[in-house]
Motif scaffolding. Structure first.
Motif, PDB file in Angstrom:
ATOM      1  N   ASP A 123       0.809  -1.221   0.000  1.00  0.00           N
ATOM      2  CA  ASP A 123       0.000   0.000   0.000  1.00  0.00           C
ATOM      3  C   ASP A 123       0.843   1.271   0.000  1.00  0.00           C
ATOM      4  O   ASP A 123       0.377   2.332  -0.407  1.00  0.00           O
ATOM      5  N   GLY A 124       2.086   1.186   0.501  1.00  0.00           N
ATOM      6  CA  GLY A 124       2.956   2.351   0.536  1.00  0.00           C
ATOM      7  C   GLY A 124       2.640   3.347   1.625  1.00  0.00           C
ATOM      8  O   GLY A 124       3.237   4.420   1.686  1.00  0.00           O
ATOM      9  N   ASP A 125       1.688   3.008   2.508  1.00  0.00           N
ATOM     10  CA  ASP A 125       1.307   3.924   3.589  1.00  0.00           C
ATOM     11  C   ASP A 125       2.063   3.563   4.863  1.00  0.00           C
ATOM     12  O   ASP A 125       2.822   2.599   4.906  1.00  0.00           O
ATOM     13  N   SER A 126       1.850   4.359   5.910  1.00  0.00           N
ATOM     14  CA  SER A 126       2.577   4.172   7.163  1.00  0.00           C
ATOM     15  C   SER A 126       1.632   4.287   8.351  1.00  0.00           C
ATOM     16  O   SER A 126       0.653   5.035   8.305  1.00  0.00           O
ATOM     17  N   PRO A 127       1.934   3.579   9.442  1.00  0.00           N
ATOM     18  CA  PRO A 127       1.165   3.754  10.674  1.00  0.00           C
ATOM     19  C   PRO A 127       1.610   5.010  11.411  1.00  0.00           C
ATOM     20  O   PRO A 127       2.648   5.600  11.072  1.00  0.00           O
ATOM     21  N   ASP A 128       0.847   5.400  12.411  1.00  0.00           N
ATOM     22  CA  ASP A 128       1.253   6.492  13.308  1.00  0.00           C
ATOM     23  C   ASP A 128       2.238   5.891  14.303  1.00  0.00           C
ATOM     24  O   ASP A 128       1.855   5.376  15.360  1.00  0.00           O
ATOM     25  N   PRO A 167      -3.637   6.537  -0.696  1.00  0.00           N
ATOM     26  CA  PRO A 167      -2.767   7.691  -0.401  1.00  0.00           C
ATOM     27  C   PRO A 167      -1.397   7.244   0.100  1.00  0.00           C
ATOM     28  O   PRO A 167      -1.288   6.348   0.932  1.00  0.00           O
ATOM     29  N   SER A 168      -0.339   7.855  -0.421  1.00  0.00           N
ATOM     30  CA  SER A 168       1.020   7.463  -0.050  1.00  0.00           C
ATOM     31  C   SER A 168       1.975   8.627  -0.252  1.00  0.00           C
ATOM     32  O   SER A 168       1.881   9.357  -1.244  1.00  0.00           O
ATOM     33  N   SER A 169       2.907   8.780   0.680  1.00  0.00           N
ATOM     34  CA  SER A 169       3.999   9.742   0.534  1.00  0.00           C
ATOM     35  C   SER A 169       5.325   9.005   0.409  1.00  0.00           C
ATOM     36  O   SER A 169       6.393   9.604   0.536  1.00  0.00           O
ATOM     37  N   SER A 170       5.255   7.709   0.165  1.00  0.00           N
ATOM     38  CA  SER A 170       6.458   6.893  -0.003  1.00  0.00           C
ATOM     39  C   SER A 170       6.708   6.672  -1.491  1.00  0.00           C
ATOM     40  O   SER A 170       6.047   7.275  -2.344  1.00  0.00           O
TER      41      SER A 170
END
Length: 389
Positions: free
Chosen positions: A179-184, A317-320
């Motif tokens: 997914d390219g997303d991240s956890p908090d 959504p991804s910032s990676s």
């Protein structure tokens, strides 16, 4: 040779009929939007030549390690690489494994004990799942990046705990591979601290992209003191091979004694270790810093262009560097991939069962060497293919 056993043949037929049969890909020629070589180091001549010079300088003329590290395979370069990792990643210890898969199998099969609990993000990597299956601990998944759901699992386990020796391990990735997303991670770290849980973070897709000198999200957020173990790999942004587990000196000692994927395998060859050193040197010098800046510029442009083209709703959504465009159905996602490939872009479909049915996708990997024009043109082809299919 004998025929394949009937049960195995049946499973293959089921895959074929469901259009989910995996095959080795053909050599797809085109502009790379598929590989994990985020900084272009895998094809970097400076790194290649430096790795060779390291071997010559140390007069190492060996093609292989010759044995496991506990027998004849623990050459001088292992100590140098692990020292480098400890210093750059602000870790008490670092232990090299032959791959990220080996690291995850070794860690999760040996560390959590009977009566311990493993709580893992539902989108965690398959190698971690395989390691968990080999563990004697009980395991439960929590909803992706959902700390409320994770808290409910922690409270449930704490409420029925009658064993003071029982440990709870929380497992996540700093950048998720599909997914390219991240956890908090800050909130997750505080949660683990409050309830005395052991946090394990796989940083495979964050190394080289985030943090000072590309050392990952954990160091970027200054959380390394709060993490039980970090798994880092060298096969993504560092463009080479191998992995390491970062943790305390006691964890290091434990893994050397009990992680079977470390104990019972031949060590990495000297050239692989020299390449890790050369890749880190490149990544942390001004040239590597510029590559990282270019990559983040490309990530920003990619996100802007998909908004402008009106296709952002298809994306997670991804910032990676990883951007997944959800195209439901194996047939449909393969058709769209083929259209983009015919226009000279190397984009690969991710099919079920690699991802859950209904979450098939095109997985775009961005790189420092992708030009702005290539990103713009490729996304235009994607927009047209989505409308066409």
């Amino acid at each position: 040779m004998g025929l394949l056993p009937k049960k195995l043949h049946t499973r293959l037929v089921e895959r074929e009929e469901g259009n989910t049969l995996r095959t080795l890909p053909k050599d797809i020629r085109g502009i790379d939007f598929s590989s994990n070589d985020y900084l272009g180091i895998a094809n970097n001549q400076i790194v290649f030549k430096k790795a060779t010079s390291i071997l010559y300088e140390k007069e190492i003329v060996k093609n292989g390690a010759t044995g496991s590290r506990l027998l004849t395979g623990n050459g001088i370069l292992f100590n140098e690489v692990e020292k480098l990792l400890r210093e750059l990643h602000n870790a008490d210890s670092a232990l090299i494994f032959n791959s990220g898969y080996d690291a995850n199998i070794g860690l999760f099969s040996s560390v959590p004990q009977r009566d311990d609990i493993i709580l893992y993000d539902e989108f965690i990597h398959a190698s971690i799942r395989d390691g968990i299956k080999m563990s004697n601990a009980r395991s439960y998944k929590y909803r992706h990046n959902d700390l409320k759901d994770l808290l409910s699992h922690i409270l449930r386990e704490k409420g029925k705990n009658t064993n003071n020796d029982r440990e709870i391990y929380i497992v996540t990735e700093s950048v998720f591979s599909m997914d390219g997303d991240s956890p908090d991670l800050k909130a997750l770290s505080l949660l683990c601290e409050k309830f005395k849980c052991n946090l394990i973070v796989d940083e495979a897709h964050a190394i080289g992209l985030f943090g000072s000198n590309g050392c990952g999200r954990i160091q970027e957020l200054k959380l390394q003191e709060n993490i039980f173990a970090r798994i880092i790999t060298f096969s993504k942004a560092l463009g080479c091979h191998g992995a390491a587990i970062l943790g305390t000196a006691d964890l290091n000692k434990y893994l050397i004694n009990f992680a079977r994927s470390f104990i019972y395998t031949t060590g990495l060859p000297p050239h692989a270790l020299a390449t890790i050193i050369a890749a880190y040197q490149y990544m942390t010098n001004p040239e590597g810093l510029r590559e990282r800046e270019l990559l983040h510029e490309n990530i920003a442009m990619f996100n802007q262009e998909k908004e402008r083209l009106g296709i952002s709703s298809f994306f997670i959504p991804s910032s990676s560097a990883i951007h997944s465009c959800i195209i439901k159905g194996n047939n449909k996602v393969k058709q769209i991939a083929q259209i983009i490939q015919k226009n000279s872009f190397d984009v690969r479909p991710i099919l079920s069962p690699s991802v859950p049915k209904g979450e098939e996708r095109l997985r775009f990997c961005l790189h420092s060497f992708n030009s702005k024009e290539d990103i713009f043109t490729m996304l235009q082809h994607l927009e047209l293919a989505i409308k066409k299919i």
